[in-house]
Write an enzyme that holds these catalytic residues in place. Structure first.
Site, mmCIF file in Angstrom:
data_model
loop_
_atom_site.group_PDB
_atom_site.id
_atom_site.type_symbol
_atom_site.label_atom_id
_atom_site.label_comp_id
_atom_site.label_asym_id
_atom_site.label_seq_id
_atom_site.Cartn_x
_atom_site.Cartn_y
_atom_site.Cartn_z
ATOM 1 N N ARG A 69 0.849 -1.186 0.000
ATOM 2 C CA ARG A 69 0.000 0.000 0.000
ATOM 3 C C ARG A 69 0.890 1.243 0.000
ATOM 4 O O ARG A 69 2.007 1.224 0.505
ATOM 5 C CB ARG A 69 -0.906 0.019 1.236
ATOM 6 C CG ARG A 69 -2.052 -0.998 1.140
ATOM 7 C CD ARG A 69 -2.972 -0.904 2.342
ATOM 8 N NE ARG A 69 -2.338 -1.399 3.540
ATOM 9 C CZ ARG A 69 -1.774 -0.658 4.478
ATOM 10 N NH1 ARG A 69 -1.788 0.665 4.397
ATOM 11 N NH2 ARG A 69 -1.196 -1.204 5.526
ATOM 12 N N TYR A 198 -1.219 -3.575 -6.949
ATOM 13 C CA TYR A 198 -1.033 -4.291 -5.684
ATOM 14 C C TYR A 198 -2.358 -4.372 -4.916
ATOM 15 O O TYR A 198 -3.073 -3.368 -4.782
ATOM 16 C CB TYR A 198 0.027 -3.607 -4.804
ATOM 17 C CG TYR A 198 -0.025 -4.162 -3.397
ATOM 18 C CD1 TYR A 198 0.452 -5.455 -3.132
ATOM 19 C CD2 TYR A 198 -0.647 -3.470 -2.358
ATOM 20 C CE1 TYR A 198 0.334 -6.013 -1.862
ATOM 21 C CE2 TYR A 198 -0.764 -4.024 -1.088
ATOM 22 C CZ TYR A 198 -0.280 -5.287 -0.847
ATOM 23 O OH TYR A 198 -0.421 -5.850 0.395
ATOM 24 N N LYS A 207 -9.575 -2.494 1.967
ATOM 25 C CA LYS A 207 -9.270 -1.362 2.846
ATOM 26 C C LYS A 207 -10.003 -0.095 2.384
ATOM 27 O O LYS A 207 -10.422 0.713 3.202
ATOM 28 C CB LYS A 207 -7.770 -1.108 2.883
ATOM 29 C CG LYS A 207 -6.921 -2.332 3.222
ATOM 30 C CD LYS A 207 -6.986 -2.741 4.666
ATOM 31 C CE LYS A 207 -5.878 -3.745 4.984
ATOM 32 N NZ LYS A 207 -5.964 -4.348 6.306
ATOM 33 N N HIS A 227 -10.527 -2.182 11.717
ATOM 34 C CA HIS A 227 -9.451 -3.031 11.182
ATOM 35 C C HIS A 227 -9.213 -4.179 12.172
ATOM 36 O O HIS A 227 -8.188 -4.213 12.850
ATOM 37 C CB HIS A 227 -8.202 -2.155 11.023
ATOM 38 C CG HIS A 227 -7.089 -2.782 10.254
ATOM 39 N ND1 HIS A 227 -5.790 -2.334 10.324
ATOM 40 C CD2 HIS A 227 -7.064 -3.816 9.397
ATOM 41 C CE1 HIS A 227 -5.022 -3.070 9.539
ATOM 42 N NE2 HIS A 227 -5.770 -3.977 8.971
ATOM 43 N N SER A 249 -1.341 -3.583 10.061
ATOM 44 C CA SER A 249 -1.034 -4.536 8.997
ATOM 45 C C SER A 249 0.268 -5.272 9.300
ATOM 46 O O SER A 249 1.250 -4.665 9.716
ATOM 47 C CB SER A 249 -0.921 -3.810 7.660
ATOM 48 O OG SER A 249 -2.200 -3.351 7.289
ATOM 49 N N CYS A 251 0.845 -7.405 11.664
ATOM 50 C CA CYS A 251 1.131 -7.519 13.098
ATOM 51 C C CYS A 251 0.376 -8.680 13.742
ATOM 52 O O CYS A 251 0.254 -8.734 14.965
ATOM 53 C CB CYS A 251 0.813 -6.221 13.815
ATOM 54 S SG CYS A 251 1.970 -4.913 13.387
ATOM 55 N N ASP A 278 -9.421 -9.652 9.155
ATOM 56 C CA ASP A 278 -8.896 -8.324 8.827
ATOM 57 C C ASP A 278 -9.862 -7.173 9.130
ATOM 58 O O ASP A 278 -9.426 -6.123 9.564
ATOM 59 C CB ASP A 278 -8.514 -8.288 7.341
ATOM 60 C CG ASP A 278 -7.627 -7.101 6.988
ATOM 61 O OD1 ASP A 278 -6.691 -6.811 7.756
ATOM 62 O OD2 ASP A 278 -7.877 -6.455 5.956
ATOM 63 N N ARG A 371 1.832 -12.187 -0.771
ATOM 64 C CA ARG A 371 0.495 -12.476 -0.231
ATOM 65 C C ARG A 371 -0.130 -13.717 -0.839
ATOM 66 O O ARG A 371 0.198 -14.109 -1.958
ATOM 67 C CB ARG A 371 -0.426 -11.282 -0.534
ATOM 68 C CG ARG A 371 -0.008 -9.965 0.110
ATOM 69 C CD ARG A 371 -0.565 -9.848 1.480
ATOM 70 N NE ARG A 371 -0.037 -8.692 2.203
ATOM 71 C CZ ARG A 371 -0.598 -8.222 3.322
ATOM 72 N NH1 ARG A 371 -1.681 -8.778 3.807
ATOM 73 N NH2 ARG A 371 -0.052 -7.214 3.955
#
Ligand code: GDP
Ligand code: PGA
Ligand code: MN
Length: 588
Positions: A69, A198, A207, A227, A249, A251, A278, A371
């Site tokens: 991002r 991406y 998001k 989130h 993100s 974590c 998420d 990912r």
């Protein structure tokens, strides 16, 4: 596909702007997806993987300048600058539209324009919301099909007259970094994204809609878009309690959501069920409690570090119908690999940049932010409530981040208000999920710094208002830190499955079954109340993990003051009072 004039008029307007050669409506059917898959393979956007070992799986590599991002290129263009607040990039919407129109002008000449109607949340749920994404990328179509509910069902959910849908326009254009923009117009229900391929920048349901636009809608409509992962913890009596957790993100959300209990707990009958990994949409239910749905239908997870020990459920989720992005391509058996999958990097392979790679030069084969996009139904521990239109009732909200020092393993907020303070002052080391430096501590309130679609001061106020509405039925609030390190920089807490030991205390606290000790920052467990059975960790180490270092916390207060200063008179008084209380506690 639809008679809805609001949709059709908008599509015509966008078509005139981008001038595609061809237009394809995504209906969500298997046949059509197969066709798009074939187109994607033929044009080289995707590569098909070993049909026996990874059936239905695809590999994709993004441009090397387009792997995460881009927060400095992400804008909230509300009409008034102050409504975007001090933590978002802002430009006047008129000017931004003009700039973007130039970039989108004729951008799909010679390309196909795909129209993806999608539903965030279970079809038929009163909490679900519809979006339509226009894109010229088959990668986006195939990912959106995994991550959301696409096609005719979504249009049915919208209906023939409603204007309540998010208008998403995306083009890869030339993947020109200098002209990359991820722009949200909250008052227009619109998202325009250009020059990126991406995931986090282009899968607009995720998001962009489910957090940035939805957080703005949620404030206006009296709910919350957060989130957060959602998990159900089942005890040996078969009772399931649900927990939401907000971590920045990369974590640990996906890992915690799919946790496998350590053996001593598993034997007794503890289980974890995944509702979401998420994003959570939360509302007060008819019973006054807070209820959550996961608006997504798949997982866009970090690949590196995912292995049979750390997260077998995530790994199992990726064994079919999954898209891998920026991982290593093993040419020997046409499968994929990433750092931390196992100790045998392939000898005959291609790295995430598309170069021949054999790991002997010490370079990483997979990008740290590589990912997998996996369907939720693949997950062995997916919750039976995953598609429940009402969602699940939440007992606890957990905040957390990556802190090498300062934050203890776990503590509980004294009240909802104090919990909002704890969330609003969260800090975490930056990760590879966003472009820029990694490992720098920054404030990331509620893990929403890059995702709040309006003024963060108003967002804090909204949290406080929700607490007033929920009253004594509000979930209890906690903070965790799995990432404290020793002097050599090693993580002290084993984390992953062993995090259940902490979740268990959290649930016990919610049920009034566990004691706590008061500290200057909140309630902590009595060390003996954390079950360490089967763990190679001493009571002293645990005490160290729970230690509140007064001088570090005084530095923390200084950091919070500076951060809070940004919000001026939009910072709620309750939070100023909480800060004063923390300062006084540390001086006692
Ligand atoms: P998300 O982006 O928030 O969903 O984070 P992930 O669950 O994908 O995890 C991101 C990274 O953190 C991965 O490299 C994980 O291996 C690592 N991680 C996740 N949970 C833990 C934990 O409990 N302890 C440690 N040390 N690392 C973790
Ligand atoms: P996550 O989200 O890292 O929170 O899983 C994806 C992203 O940041 O692009
Ligand atoms: Mn994740």
């Amino acid at each position: 596909m639809t008679k809805n004039k609001n949709v059709l008029e908008w599509i015509e307007e966008m078509k005139a702007l981008v001038q595609p050669d061809k237009v394809v409506w995504i209906d969500g059917s298997e046949e059509q997806l197969k066709e798009i898959r074939n187109i994607s393979l033929a044009c080289g956007e995707m590569e098909a993987l070993n049909e026996e070992k990874l059936p239905g799986c695809l590999l994709h590599r993004t441009a090397i300048n387009d792997v995460a991002r881009v927060e400095n290129k992400t804008f909230i263009c509300s009409r008034k600058k102050e409504d975007a607040g001090p933590t978002n990039n802002w430009e006047d919407p008129k000017e931004m539209y003009a700039k973007l129109r130039r970039l989108f002008d004729g951008v799909m000449k010679g390309r196909t324009m795909y129209i993806i109607p999608y539903c965030m949340g279970p079809i038929g749920s009163p909490f679900s919301k519809v979006g339509i994404e226009i894109t010229d990328s088959t990668y986006v179509v195939l990912n959106m099909d995994i991550m959301t509910r696409v096609g005719t069902d979504a249009l049915k959910q919208l209906g023939d007259v409603s204007n309540d849908f998010v208008r998403g326009l995306h083009s890869k254009a030339d993947i020109d970094e200098d002209n990359r923009y991820i722009v949200h117009f909250p008052e227009d229900n619109a998202i325009w994204s250009v020059n990126s391929g991406y995931g986090g920048n282009v899968l607009l349901g995720k998001k962009c809609f489910a957090l940035r636009i939805a957080s703005y809608q949620a404030k206006n409509e009296g709910w919350m878009a957060e989130h957060m992962l959602i998990l159900g913890l089942e005890n040996p009596q078969g009772e399931i309690k649900y927990v939401c957790a907000a971590f920045p993100s990369a974590c640990g959300k996906t890992n915690l959501a799919m946790l496998i209990p350590p053996e001593v707990f598993a034997k007794k009958g503890y289980k974890v069920w995944t509702v979401g990994d998420d994003i959570a949409w939360l509302r007060p239910g008819p019973d006054g409690r807070l209820w959550a749905i996961n608006p997504e239908n798949g997982f866009f997870g970090v690949a590196p570090g995912t292995n049979i020990k750390s997260n077998p459920n995530a790994l199992a989720s990726t064994r079919k119908n999954t898209i891998f992005t920026n991982v290593v391509h093993n040419l020997d058996d046409n499968t994929v690999w990433w750092e931390g999958l196992d100790k045998n990097p392939p000898k005959n392979a291609v790295n995430w940049k598309g170069e021949k790679w054999d790991c002997t030069d010490g370079s990483k084969g997979a990008h740290p932010n590589s990912r997998f996009t996996a369907p939720a139904i693949n997950c062995p521990c997916i919750s039976s409530e995953f598609n429940n239109p009402q969602g699940v009732p939440i007992s606890a909200i957990v905040f957390g981040g990556r802190r090498a020092k300062t934050a203890p393993l776990v503590y509980q907020a004294r009240s909802w208000e104090h919990g909002v303070f704890v969330g609003s002052t969260m800090a975490s080391e930056t990760t590879a999920a966003a472009a820029g430096a990694v490992g720098v501590v920054r404030r990331d309130p509620m893990a929403m710094l890059p995702f709040c679609g309006y003024h963060m001061g108003d967002y804090f106020q909204h949290w406080l208002d929700m607490g007033k509405k929920l009253g004594d039925k509000a979930p209890k609030i906690f903070n965790v830190n799995w990432f404290r390190t020793d002097d050599e920089g090693h993580f002290i807490w084993p984390g992953f499955g062993d995090n259940l030991r902490i979740l268990n205390w959290i649930i016990d606290r919610c049920e009034g079954k566990a004691d706590a000790v008061e500290t200057p920052i909140g309630y902590e467990p009595k060390p003996e109340d954390i079950n360490l059975e089967g763990l190679d960790i001493s009571m002293d180490t645990l005490k160290g993990l729970l230690n509140v270092d007064i001088s570090l916390w005084k530095e923390e207060v200084a950091g919070i003051k500076e951060f809070y200063g940004k919000f001026g008179d939009r910072l709620p008084n309750e939070l100023k009072e909480q800060l004063a209380k923390l300062e006084a506690n540390l001086d006692k």
